[in-house]
Design a protein around this motif. Structure first.
Motif, PDB file in Angstrom:
ATOM      1  N   VAL A 256       0.860  -1.183   0.000  1.00  0.00           N
ATOM      2  CA  VAL A 256       0.000   0.000   0.000  1.00  0.00           C
ATOM      3  C   VAL A 256       0.892   1.227   0.000  1.00  0.00           C
ATOM      4  N   GLN A 257       0.513   2.227  -0.750  1.00  0.00           N
ATOM      5  CA  GLN A 257       1.295   3.458  -0.738  1.00  0.00           C
ATOM      6  C   GLN A 257       0.379   4.653  -0.551  1.00  0.00           C
ATOM      7  N   GLU A 258       0.901   5.653   0.139  1.00  0.00           N
ATOM      8  CA  GLU A 258       0.083   6.854   0.355  1.00  0.00           C
ATOM      9  C   GLU A 258       0.980   8.080   0.281  1.00  0.00           C
ATOM     10  N   ASP A 259       0.490   9.123  -0.396  1.00  0.00           N
ATOM     11  CA  ASP A 259       1.273  10.360  -0.547  1.00  0.00           C
ATOM     12  C   ASP A 259       0.479  11.533  -0.004  1.00  0.00           C
ATOM     13  N   ARG A 260       1.194  12.482   0.558  1.00  0.00           N
ATOM     14  CA  ARG A 260       0.534  13.677   1.081  1.00  0.00           C
ATOM     15  C   ARG A 260       1.327  14.916   0.724  1.00  0.00           C
ATOM     16  N   ARG A 261       0.611  15.969   0.426  1.00  0.00           N
ATOM     17  CA  ARG A 261       1.246  17.279   0.311  1.00  0.00           C
ATOM     18  C   ARG A 261       1.156  17.953   1.669  1.00  0.00           C
ATOM     19  N   LEU A 262       2.191  18.608   2.068  1.00  0.00           N
ATOM     20  CA  LEU A 262       2.111  19.415   3.282  1.00  0.00           C
ATOM     21  C   LEU A 262       3.113  20.551   3.150  1.00  0.00           C
ATOM     22  N   HIS A 263       3.120  21.417   4.123  1.00  0.00           N
ATOM     23  CA  HIS A 263       4.019  22.562   4.031  1.00  0.00           C
ATOM     24  C   HIS A 263       5.068  22.433   5.124  1.00  0.00           C
ATOM     25  N   THR A 264       6.101  21.701   4.770  1.00  0.00           N
ATOM     26  CA  THR A 264       7.064  21.325   5.802  1.00  0.00           C
ATOM     27  C   THR A 264       7.768  22.514   6.443  1.00  0.00           C
ATOM     28  N   LEU A 265       7.986  23.566   5.669  1.00  0.00           N
ATOM     29  CA  LEU A 265       8.767  24.689   6.207  1.00  0.00           C
ATOM     30  C   LEU A 265       8.041  25.405   7.341  1.00  0.00           C
ATOM     31  N   SER A 266       6.718  25.366   7.314  1.00  0.00           N
ATOM     32  CA  SER A 266       5.982  26.110   8.337  1.00  0.00           C
ATOM     33  C   SER A 266       5.487  25.210   9.470  1.00  0.00           C
ATOM     34  N   MET A 267       5.740  23.930   9.379  1.00  0.00           N
ATOM     35  CA  MET A 267       5.236  23.031  10.414  1.00  0.00           C
ATOM     36  C   MET A 267       6.149  23.015  11.628  1.00  0.00           C
ATOM     37  N   SER A 268       5.549  22.794  12.786  1.00  0.00           N
ATOM     38  CA  SER A 268       6.360  22.633  13.986  1.00  0.00           C
ATOM     39  C   SER A 268       6.932  21.220  13.994  1.00  0.00           C
TER      40      SER A 268
END
Lengths: 397, 397
Positions: free
Chosen positions: B92-104
């Motif tokens: 199973v594979q899963e991908d996500r977009r996120l905003h790593t630079l602004s995350m804690s």
DNA sequence: ACACTTTTTTCGAGGCTCGAAAAAAAGAGC
DNA sequence: GCTCTTTTTTTCGAGCCTCGAAAAAAGTGT
């Protein structure tokens, strides 16, 4: 493994060997009995008064006559050879001055063969010669059989190992001098120089030996670690190797001399700047601000940036400085550290330790010797069934 | 060893395993019987018609359900996870977009934990999860437990392994993405990428994975190989890391963009130059002479000098290029080779091979997966009695 | 059916290591 | 001087891994 433990410890008891190697007493007992029967080890009367109750420990030592190694060190205008007993003591040593730059390849080889013959002849009571280690300034191949390139001779790709083996029928290794210095440092001071450190030779040229994870680091084909010919400034000062901007072109003896005398950095490098010249320049630099002091600053900067680039690849590690340049390190330390601070290594710029270590010739010989002895330990007296290679290839990591 | 041979060969017979590993038939027979009894290996009906006389070979394969690994790849604004069966197939594979630079830091960790939980939950029929491999852009520690520094997040020294192990009680490793790319290349194309080669990722930043003597090369404390932050020109262009003159400051996406647009090289690096921007600049560079073409020349020069300095230390080796920059390598090759020719590497400047390899994400995942599987092979299913360490310390070489 | 070929298993032997017990070699105490 | 205690070293049997040789298995060719 047992031989290594004895070599390291000097005169350990069987119990000590067991605790150092992690093997059981019974195993050590069996192995040492075998090795004593073979004449490789010997029980010695230890001078240590036991002072304790219980059965006294029996000291075990390497049998000095079990084998002999010949250690040859070849550097600019200088050839030196020695016979060393299996327990590491020098039997006979001989040194010669010669003019390596003007000698033919054959003359060079003949000179090496001759000095080996001499020192062996002068060691009539020594054990059989089982290994010859040749340490040379320059680039050797990673199989330790050839001198690929060297600043001490115009000839390239000299098959020292093959040619000397033809004469003496004793396995020969050809190693880079700085790698041997690194070996020696690890042997001499394992507290300070344990698994990861860098030995740098500051002399006419600049050499480096890198110890990583307890092993001398070599390139894929050559001895590698050509620190002196990393490019410090693209298109910069003219180097002895004909390229521009090498670290050596700023920090080698001739570069310091060139800068101290205010010559152009593209002026052709001068041969024969000796240690005395550098010491004289250093003396003047210590007393007055001027081109001499600036020359050392420039040298320090080149070394610092070079180290920074090295640290980007392998992380910061303790540095041992050897050679005449090491004696002038007081004049360079500031600029070295400032340069490192401008690189990845700068994160720990303050914490990086620099130590200057003594006589490079002695270190080179000792490293070469210890490596040759270790070879006898591991490959002659206790040949490994090398299946680890297969394990490697079937592993992914 | 046997597991590695089966993994590599797919469905070998016992005889094939014996010849690959060098062990005898009897030994293989005994070992494979044990492993089959443990449910790690399984006999399969091979579809290969034997065609030969004699007793037909019995194919042996990894039991896909013997174990499962989770492979997590974290890069700029992107998180991806997959479950993979013991025989290497993606479940199973899963991908996500996120905003790593602004995350804690906590958000980042929580997101990782969550995606692992999801993919594991969606793999109900898989074997037990025995290993999680996390591949991240950035510097990891050499123990593969922490992310020391990364361009994708402002936070430092994140203890991914500890934190994720707390939640799942499965051993976790944290590895540098380019090192995993190198692993994957070796796995995919062992003909071309055997023991010594270099993988370079040309993207926003510049990463490198070095394979030396068949092992991924790491620094003494960190994942090392910070090629992008070797200093190309002391005091030169401003890099994203705040220092001046790094290779990345000439060859990273933002540097190419900056130069192509004629901005000052000390202008603050712009975030968010995407692959499309670079491709557009490359397109223009291909059609007309101008600042775009010069930008790639400058980038190539920086890469070439950087490689030359690398080669001074480890000798020349084949290069695999990955990332958007690889697709523009046609614009850089000339200046790369010209620069290398001005360094120690220049001796073989023509012979150095450059190949561009596909999708970096896929490579990263595959490398991480294979490393995790190899860990299970070597440490879980066939734990070694680690006396090699003792051997090391008692050896000199 | 029978001979032939190739793979796989079985069996006994050898090498290495270990733990436990025994033996050796002292000092301590009387 | 004798016995007890302590520590080192050796001996002994067992376990594990590997191997080679022989045997068994499982097909193909005629």
């Amino acid at each position: 493994m047992v031989l290594g433990a004895v070599r390291r410890a000097g005169q350990p008891s069987r119990t000590e060997i067991a605790s150092v190697t992690g093997l059981s007493n019974s195993t050590i007992s069996a192995i040492s009995a075998d090795l004593i029967a073979e004449g490789i080890l010997a029980e010695t009367k230890s001078e240590i008064a036991s002072l304790k109750r219980g059965r006294p420990q029996v000291a075990i030592a390497l049998n000095a006559k079990a084998a002999t190694v010949v250690s040859v060190v070849l550097s600019l205008d200088h050839l030196s050879a020695a016979t060393i007993g299996y327990s590491g003591e020098v039997i006979v040593q001989e040194d010669r001055r010669l003019h390596t730059l003007s000698m033919s390849e054959e003359e060079l080889l003949a000179e090496c063969v001759d000095i080996i013959r001499k020192v062996v002849a002068r060691s009539p009571h020594a054990g059989p010669v089982l290994r010859t280690g040749l340490a040379v300034q320059g680039v050797t191949d990673s199989a330790a059989r050839r001198l690929l390139w060297s600043p001490i001779t115009p000839h390239q790709n000299i098959a020292f190992a093959d040619r000397i083996e033809e004469v003496f029928a004793v396995p020969v290794s050809v190693e880079n001098d700085c790698n041997m210095i690194a070996e020696a440092l690890r042997w001499r001071d394992p507290e300070r120089y344990r698994n990861d450190f860098i030995a740098i030779l500051l002399s006419h040229g600049i050499g480096m030996g890198v110890m990583l994870k307890g092993k001398v680091f070599t390139g894929t084909h050559s001895s590698g670690g050509e620190f002196g010919h990393m490019i410090h400034r693209p298109g910069g000062a003219l180097c002895r190797c004909g390229r521009h901007g090498c670290v050596e072109a700023y920090a080698g003896n001739y570069a310091i001399w060139r800068n101290a005398h205010g010559h152009d950095e593209n002026e052709r490098p001068v041969d024969g700047i000796g240690d005395e010249d550098i010491r004289a320049i250093a003396e003047r630099a210590r007393t007055t601000e001027g081109p001499e002091r600036a020359a050392f600053r420039t040298a320090g900067e080149a070394i610092g940036y070079g180290l920074g680039n090295l640290f980007a690849l392998i992380d910061a590690a303790p540095i041992a400085l050897v050679g005449v340049g090491a004696s002038a390190f007081d004049l360079m330390e500031r600029s070295v550290r400032q340069a490192i601070a401008k690189t990845v290594g700068g994160l720990h710029s303050e914490a990086i330790s620099f130590d200057t270590e003594g006589n490079e010739m002695q270190l080179t010989r000792q490293g070469s010797t210890m490596q040759a002895l270790a070879f006898i330990d591991n490959e002659v007296f206790a040949p490994q069934t090398r299946d680890s290679e297969v394990v490697q290839s079937s592993r992914i990591a």
